[in-house]
Design a protein around this motif. Structure first.
Motif, short mmCIF file in Angstrom:
data_model
loop_
_atom_site.label_atom_id
_atom_site.label_comp_id
_atom_site.label_asym_id
_atom_site.label_seq_id
_atom_site.Cartn_x
_atom_site.Cartn_y
_atom_site.Cartn_z
N ASP A 1 1.04 -1.24 -0.04
CA ASP A 1 0.04 0.07 -0.10
C ASP A 1 0.89 1.09 -0.14
O ASP A 1 0.32 2.30 -0.35
N ARG B 1 -5.12 3.57 -10.07
CA ARG B 1 -3.85 3.63 -10.70
C ARG B 1 -3.54 2.74 -11.59
O ARG B 1 -3.62 1.39 -11.01
N LEU C 1 3.04 0.94 -3.85
CA LEU C 1 2.41 0.65 -5.34
C LEU C 1 2.20 2.31 -5.91
O LEU C 1 2.01 2.40 -7.05
N THR D 1 -1.01 -0.08 -10.05
CA THR D 1 -1.83 -0.66 -9.04
C THR D 1 -2.59 -1.81 -9.70
O THR D 1 -2.63 -2.93 -9.02
N SER E 1 -8.47 0.95 -7.68
CA SER E 1 -7.46 2.00 -7.25
C SER E 1 -7.63 3.14 -8.15
O SER E 1 -7.46 4.33 -7.86
N CYS F 1 6.56 -3.08 -11.57
CA CYS F 1 5.25 -3.45 -10.97
C CYS F 1 5.41 -5.16 -11.36
O CYS F 1 5.10 -6.03 -10.25
N TRP G 1 -7.19 -3.02 -4.97
CA TRP G 1 -6.21 -2.76 -5.86
C TRP G 1 -6.81 -2.50 -6.94
O TRP G 1 -6.45 -1.41 -8.07
#
Length: 233
Positions: A96, A137, A99, A140, A135, A108, A132
């Motif tokens: 957390d 992102r 990422l 992520t 998210s 990644c 995730w």
């Protein structure tokens, strides 16, 4: 920035620079056009892993406590250290924190935490994968898709995982490529549940095309299935 952080960061950066390879740096920069070349030292992964193993416990702990690093290579050291954590909760907390700083596919994709390989991790991990995926992102989400592929195509498989992977957003090059990789791998391990997604064209067109291409290139897929998949392009 604390003195302790400077000490840990400076030590790792110094060691990394001693292992920098200019030719490899140029190669990496070509593979990752979205990463600022000024952040890339060009340290090969075997050296990154040796450097991570060489750090004493206090340095490693301090380094992990501050996930924003100046160089791409230092981020790789961070990822290797994170993957070696043994506890489930500490691994989730470390992810957390880290990422949001991941800004390329290579960093990644090296994230394959050992704590998640334990069978008992599958149940509690599921909620974090969902979080995730939500998210927004890019990397992520890509990591979450990779976790679905690594952890939930065996005994811990659940049918909704296919829906989760298909709905991964935002759509973008690195998310779509991982979603395609997921479905190509799912075809090998969960053919019955996965093939209808391609037969019924339930995936985004780009993901559909890439999943078939990856599947026909895979040694895990039978020749008969490869021939059939070509008809679904």
């Amino acid at each position: 920035m604390t003195t302790e952080r400077l000490s840990a960061e400076a030590r790792v950066e110094q060691i990394l620079r001693e292992h920098a390879d200019g030719a490899y740096r140029a190669f990496q920069c070509r593979l990752m056009p979205n990463v600022d070349p000024a952040r890339v030292l060009g340290v090969r992964m075997p050296d990154v892993r040796r450097i991570a193993r060489s750090l004493d416990a206090d340095t490693a702990r301090e380094f992990l406590a501050h996930p924003g690093h100046a160089t791409y290579d230092a981020a790789h050291v961070h990822g290797v250290l994170l993957c070696r954590l043994k506890g489930f909760d500490e691994t989730v907390a470390a992810l957390d924190a880290f990422l949001p700083f991941v800004d390329n596919w290579a960093t990644c994709d090296l994230l394959n935490p050992r704590a998640f390989a334990k069978p008992e991790a599958a149940a509690p991990l599921k909620a974090h994968v969902r979080r995730w995926l939500d998210s927004g992102r890019e990397y992520t989400v890509r990591f979450a898709l990779g976790a679905l592929m690594r952890c939930y195509l065996g005994d811990a498989f659940f049918p909704e995982a296919l829906e989760w992977a298909a709905a991964a957003v935002p759509h973008g090059e690195y998310i779509d490529k991982m979603a395609a990789w997921y479905f190509a791998t799912a075809l090998a391990f969960r053919r019955g549940e996965t093939m209808p997604w391609l037969e019924e064209r339930r995936l985004a067109p780009r993901v559909h095309a890439m999943a078939i291409q990856k599947a026909v290139e895979s040694y895990r897929i039978s020749a008969e299935d490869k021939a059939y998949l070509r008809t679904l392009r």
